[in-house]
Design a protein around this motif. Structure first.
Motif, mmCIF file in Angstrom:
data_model
loop_
_atom_site.group_PDB
_atom_site.id
_atom_site.type_symbol
_atom_site.label_atom_id
_atom_site.label_comp_id
_atom_site.label_asym_id
_atom_site.label_seq_id
_atom_site.Cartn_x
_atom_site.Cartn_y
_atom_site.Cartn_z
ATOM 1 N N SER A 37 0.833 -1.211 0.000
ATOM 2 C CA SER A 37 0.000 0.000 0.000
ATOM 3 C C SER A 37 0.866 1.259 0.000
ATOM 4 O O SER A 37 0.473 2.276 -0.561
ATOM 5 C CB SER A 37 -0.984 -0.005 1.166
ATOM 6 O OG SER A 37 -0.292 -0.066 2.378
ATOM 7 N N ILE A 40 1.980 1.553 -3.661
ATOM 8 C CA ILE A 40 0.947 2.142 -4.525
ATOM 9 C C ILE A 40 1.124 3.658 -4.556
ATOM 10 O O ILE A 40 1.132 4.284 -5.611
ATOM 11 C CB ILE A 40 -0.473 1.785 -4.019
ATOM 12 C CG1 ILE A 40 -0.763 0.300 -4.203
ATOM 13 C CG2 ILE A 40 -1.536 2.609 -4.750
ATOM 14 C CD1 ILE A 40 -2.064 -0.156 -3.555
ATOM 15 N N MET A 41 1.335 4.234 -3.359
ATOM 16 C CA MET A 41 1.462 5.694 -3.283
ATOM 17 C C MET A 41 2.774 6.166 -3.891
ATOM 18 O O MET A 41 2.839 7.219 -4.503
ATOM 19 C CB MET A 41 1.320 6.156 -1.831
ATOM 20 C CG MET A 41 -0.118 6.002 -1.358
ATOM 21 S SD MET A 41 -0.363 6.554 0.308
ATOM 22 C CE MET A 41 0.123 5.134 1.217
ATOM 23 N N ALA A 44 2.242 6.099 -7.510
ATOM 24 C CA ALA A 44 1.262 7.137 -7.843
ATOM 25 C C ALA A 44 1.931 8.504 -7.874
ATOM 26 O O ALA A 44 1.630 9.336 -8.736
ATOM 27 C CB ALA A 44 0.120 7.128 -6.832
ATOM 28 N N ALA B 83 -5.009 3.427 0.660
ATOM 29 C CA ALA B 83 -3.848 3.648 -0.204
ATOM 30 C C ALA B 83 -4.289 4.099 -1.594
ATOM 31 O O ALA B 83 -3.712 5.020 -2.178
ATOM 32 C CB ALA B 83 -3.026 2.368 -0.307
ATOM 33 N N SER B 87 -3.481 7.699 -3.314
ATOM 34 C CA SER B 87 -2.740 7.840 -4.565
ATOM 35 C C SER B 87 -3.565 8.632 -5.578
ATOM 36 O O SER B 87 -3.036 9.466 -6.316
ATOM 37 C CB SER B 87 -2.348 6.477 -5.117
ATOM 38 O OG SER B 87 -3.486 5.688 -5.271
ATOM 39 N N VAL B 91 -2.452 12.292 -7.248
ATOM 40 C CA VAL B 91 -2.413 12.626 -8.675
ATOM 41 C C VAL B 91 -3.333 13.812 -8.961
ATOM 42 O O VAL B 91 -2.963 14.756 -9.658
ATOM 43 C CB VAL B 91 -2.809 11.397 -9.513
ATOM 44 C CG1 VAL B 91 -2.915 11.774 -10.979
ATOM 45 C CG2 VAL B 91 -1.779 10.295 -9.338
#
Lengths: 440, 141
Positions: A37, A40-41, A44, B83, B87, B91
């Motif tokens: 997790s 993921i960030m 991203a 999460a 994210s 963005v």
């Protein structure tokens, strides 16, 4: 009732404490999911930065895939390889859970091979960029984002360095050794010198001294397109040839004007020299297109009059000074004519169809700076994102190598499960990277 | 009964193969969309949206079946939803940056920004123009 029952049980038996985890999965799996997790960030953030830089770049500047030697089908093939590896590691886990140790090992080994194939293809792709001077940063990167005089200076510097390198190769007699001749060094030297005078210095002069800045910019862009064309289309090449034809006409017209000026100056000089008996022969009339013989004739007249000039100086110092000024003017104009005729001669090379894909493509050794709008920004994002992904793949491969040393039965299935989760995540990242890097 | 529950928690070979084929088909779709010249020229945003949708579908397939989240208990939401939201937020928070800083160029920024090429927009200079001017006279100096 329950309170009573509990109290009753407490009296007669040990309290059976049952450990109840807050999340009903093994700690290892929990840790891996927490790690994923954060990952993921992490990705991203990278993708978000890419989006800002990609769509924030000036309109129409982001390089097309083929401009930066990015091949879509190779990327698609790598996607296929990763999807296959995701399937094989799932099958390895299934085999381990049903105690088929040999199968589990086999599938995991196949996953390792597929991961290596992915990295191998990635290396090939990186290499094809490095070969063309596309690096994430200077000094290796040959990319310039603006077609301006700084770019032209970079090309000039590169050619100068190449020339001095080649000159230094020569032996004591100032000649190349037979081995160097065989390797084509004299041709390289000739090419570099011709490019320096007829392409770089010509463009430089046009851009620096021209009174139309757009024309100057167009001249630099034409030079850039000749070194490294952004569009490999017939239209682009036709445009290039049309520009050259127009330039030839213009230069010939200017050469004719210059020739007339030289003739007028020679005439003026002739009248001044009337006083001395051995005057220079009158310059011959020449066609403006054939600038070279005209220039040679004019410079010849200059050298023969040098003797008579000394005599004149004694007779009439005033006329001598005037003739000196005229000679100087003629010399300058002749130098201009020489440059024009040299450029016009070079048009044959400039319009040679072998250069349709650029000088850098024809002479792989030359590696001239390239003009790619937003090219450095592209390289930074591309190498950053694919690089971080490749590091993740590499870590996955190392883990596969370690896990392969175990006996993969049901008791070790959880290790394979965690490894698989990590590997699927790597696949997941690529699923997003492939379209945004190769297809957007 | 036991066999059934095992099947429930892992997925079957047939299921994995179906997911594999679906992933290949989706990759082919995004490749075809990316190579469609008419879509690229006429509506690039639609092209990009389609490819992102395909990517999300692929990601969902991988997460649900290969990463077994389809069969996991409710803890999966605890670990994946925050999460994913973070994210997405990350963005989206960068988007105003594009609008505010990059769409409007200051003169200073223009000086250093990458140049769009003039290519094809300029016609070759007409012959005879600037005939009296010699741009080559600065050469060799």
């Amino acid at each position: 009732m329950t309170a009573h029952a509990d109290a009753h049980d407490g009296h007669h038996a040990h309290i059976k404490l049952e450990y109840q985890p807050s999340i009903p999965i093994p700690n290892g799996k929990l840790c891996l999911w927490l790690f994923l997790s954060t990952e993921i960030m992490f990705f991203a953030g990278l993708i978000g930065a890419y989006i800002v830089l990609r769509f924030g770049s000036p309109t129409g500047t982001w390089p097309a895939p083929h401009t930066v030697h990015l091949v879509e089908w190779i990327g698609a093939m790598n996607t296929f390889v990763l999807i296959c590896s995701s399937v094989t590691i799932v099958l390895a886990l299934e085999a381990a859970r049903s105690n088929q140790v040999a199968f589990a090992k086999g599938w995991l080994f196949l996953t390792l091979i597929l991961g290596c194939v992915f990295l191998g293809v990635k290396m090939y792709e990186y290499n094809s960029k490095f070969k063309h001077g596309i690096y994430p940063s200077r000094p290796h990167s040959l990319i310039y984002e603006r077609a301006d005089l700084i770019y032209v200076q970079a090309v000039r510097l590169k050619l100068r360095n190449e020339i001095s390198k080649l000159e230094a190769m020569k032996g004591s007699e100032g000649d190349f050794t037979p081995a160097q001749v065989k390797a084509g060094m004299p041709e390289r030297l000739e090419t570099c010198k011709a490019f320096l005078t007829n392409v770089v210095e010509w463009t430089e002069a046009k851009a620096a001294r021209g009174d139309n800045p757009l024309e100057g910019k167009a001249a630099i862009e034409n030079m850039a397109a000749f070194i490294y064309p952004l569009h490999h289309s017939h239209e682009a090449w036709d445009y290039h040839v049309a520009t050259l034809t127009a330039e030839a006409k213009e230069v010939q017209a200017r050469a004719a004007v210059l020739q007339k000026e030289i003739d007028a100056l020679n005439e003026e000089k002739g009248t001044l020299q009337k006083s001395v008996p051995e005057s220079a022969p009158a310059p011959t009339e020449t066609e403006p297109a054939e600038a070279t013989p005209a220039a040679a004739a004019a410079s010849g007249s200059v050298s023969t009059t040098a003797v008579s000039l000394v005599r004149l100086q004694d007779a009439d110092p005033d006329a001598a000074a005037k003739i000196g000024i005229i000679d100087e003017k003629i010399g300058l104009l002749n130098a201009q004519l020489d440059r024009m005729s040299s450029r016009l001669d070079f048009h044959k090379t400039l319009s040679d169809p072998k250069f349709e894909h650029g000088v850098n493509e024809v002479y792989s050794w030359i590696n001239l700076p390239m003009f790619i709008p937003s090219g450095n920004m592209w390289a930074s994002t591309y190498f950053l994102m694919t690089g971080f992904h490749a590091i993740h793949v590499l870590v996955g491969l190392i883990v596969f190598g370690c896990v392969l040393t175990y006996r993969l039965d049901a008791s070790k299935a959880h290790i394979l499960e965690n490894t698989g989760l990590y590997w699927h995540f790597v696949d997941l990242v690529w699923i997003f990277l492939f379209p945004i890097l190769y297809l957007f | 009964m036991a066999a059934h529950s095992k099947h429930e928690s892992h997925g079957s070979l047939g299921q994995y193969l179906a997911v594999f084929v679906a992933l290949l088909v989706l990759t082919a779709i995004s490749f075809a969309v990316g190579n469609s010249q008419s879509l690229r020229e006429n509506s690039p945003s639609v092209m990009m949206a389609m490819m992102m949708a395909v990517s999300c579908a692929k990601a969902l397939l991988v997460i649900l079946f290969f990463m077994h989240l389809k069969w996991e208990a409710n803890w999966k939401y605890v670990l994946t939803v925050p999460a994913s939201l973070m994210s997405l937020f990350l963005v989206l928070m960068l988007v105003p940056d594009i609008g505010r800083r990059y769409r409007v160029y200051t003169e200073e920024r223009k000086l250093n920004a990458a140049q769009p090429i003039l290519h094809h927009s300029t016609t070759p200079p007409a012959s005879g123009e600037h005939a009296d001017h010699d741009p080559a006279d600065a050469a060799n100096h």
